[in-house]
Design an enzyme around this catalytic site. Structure first.
Site, short mmCIF file in Angstrom:
data_model
loop_
_atom_site.label_atom_id
_atom_site.label_comp_id
_atom_site.label_asym_id
_atom_site.label_seq_id
_atom_site.Cartn_x
_atom_site.Cartn_y
_atom_site.Cartn_z
CE1 TYR A 32 -4.34 0.58 -0.54
CE2 TYR A 32 -3.87 2.46 0.86
CZ TYR A 32 -4.68 1.81 -0.05
OH TYR A 32 -5.85 2.39 -0.46
CD GLU A 35 6.79 10.51 -2.67
OE1 GLU A 35 7.99 10.50 -3.01
OE2 GLU A 35 5.85 10.17 -3.44
N GLY A 36 6.55 7.72 1.57
CA GLY A 36 7.57 7.27 2.53
C GLY A 36 8.32 6.06 2.00
CG HIS A 37 6.24 2.36 1.49
ND1 HIS A 37 4.90 2.64 1.54
CD2 HIS A 37 6.49 1.54 2.54
CE1 HIS A 37 4.35 2.00 2.57
NE2 HIS A 37 5.30 1.33 3.20
N GLY A 147 12.73 3.10 7.44
CA GLY A 147 12.29 4.43 7.81
C GLY A 147 12.45 4.70 9.30
CB SER A 185 1.05 5.65 8.32
OG SER A 185 0.53 4.38 8.69
CB SER A 186 -0.17 1.55 4.78
OG SER A 186 1.09 1.50 4.14
NE ARG A 187 -1.76 -0.55 11.22
CZ ARG A 187 -0.60 -1.20 11.37
NH1 ARG A 187 0.54 -0.55 11.38
NH2 ARG A 187 -0.59 -2.51 11.51
#
Ligand code: AMP
Length: 284
Positions: A32, A35-37, A147, A185-187
């Site tokens: 999911y 941008e962080g990933h 991260g 976050s994906s959440r």
């Protein structure tokens, strides 16, 4: 980009890459992608010749009442994003491929797994340490990118690599945020519009801590109290913890001193959604 779902296929593909003497970078994720990933991939691209990403929602790291079933998944969208970001090999195994039988082995990290998220998520970091160790065995990367958003996870992985002499360089990467400061976050997709607005309080509480430290406050208890007051002003926020600890040892910090490297970490619930954020800061 090649997409593989079997461990043996990944080993085969990477054997060729290693033979060409390419430096392999690895970005493990639960998918999911945001941008962080993608920033982890960007850093991996800069430092490595070949980038592997894994997408695996790892059941071992979810507690019985956690969100394993409803964790957001969209492999097709992730595939497009990973390719656009420059991933060379995407490994997306099924649970049956990673754990065909009951798993009897766990990688357990004492002490650093215990405080903060370890207190409310028993077994979580054993699940993380076990799957990351397994993924390292499969990919055998030269470097792996994590991260800082998950600072305790980073500390746990660094400890595993050191204790088990795993030949991989762990590269910490800064937290990527939304324009209003909320850590990606994906959440975050779970949040209602009202919760989403109030969720910026995690970042605001960390900024408050930074200002207090800059103004000379050295009592961890005073910093925590101010942060708690700010967070509690948001009616939908339920604090799980607000902590000031040494990084990367994660031992409690009381009176802060010059030279200390501190982790100021918060976990806050909004309804069913649990959000975490942190600040790592070195005192002059
Ligand atoms: P996850 O898919 O949530 O397990 O995260 C996979 C990797 O992405 C972990 O190393 C996380 O720390 C990292 N990550 C997740 N969110 C962010 C973010 N907002 N900024 C930087 N890295 C992140």
């Amino acid at each position: 980009m090649i997409v593989l779902s079997k461990i043996a296929e990944v080993r085969n593909a990477l054997r060729q890459v290693r033979r060409a003497d390419k430096r392999i970078g690895f970005v493990p994720t639960m998918g999911y992608l945001h941008e962080g990933h993608l920033q982890l991939v960007k850093t991996a691209r800069e430092q490595c010749d070949y980038v592997v990403m894994s997408i695996f929602v790892n059941p071992l790291q979810f507690g019985p009442n956690e969100d394993f079933q409803r964790y957001p998944r969209d492999l097709e969208r992730d595939r497009r994003r990973a390719e656009a970001a420059g991933v060379d090999l995407l490994f997306a195994p099924a649970v049956e491929e990673m754990y065909p039988d009951k798993v009897l082995t766990r990688v357990t990290v004492a002490q650093v797994s215990e405080p903060l998220c370890g207190r409310t998520r028993p077994g979580h970091f054993d699940g993380v340490a076990t799957v990351v160790t397994k993924l390292f065995q499969i990919v055998q990367p030269d470097a792996a990118f994590f991260g800082q958003k998950d600072a305790q996870q980073l500390a746990v992985i660094q400890q595993v690599v050191k204790d088990l002499s795993i030949p991989v360089e762990i590269v910490p990467c800064p937290t990527v945020r939304e324009p209003d400061g909320l850590a990606m976050s994906s959440r975050n997709v779970y949040l209602s519009p009202e919760e989403r607005t109030q969720a910026t309080v995690l970042y605001r509480s960390l900024q408050l801590a930074r200002r207090l430290l800059a103004a000379g406050e050295r009592r961890a208890s005073a910093i925590r109290a101010e942060m708690v007051r700010l967070i509690e002003a948001e009616p939908l926020a339920r604090i799980e913890y607000v902590e000031v600890v040494h990084f990367p040892q994660l031992t409690e910090a009381t009176t802060l001193a010059a030279g200390d490297q501190l982790l100021i970490a918060v976990a806050v619930r909004f309804g069913q959604t649990r959000l975490i954020d942190n600040l790592i800061i070195k005192l002059d």
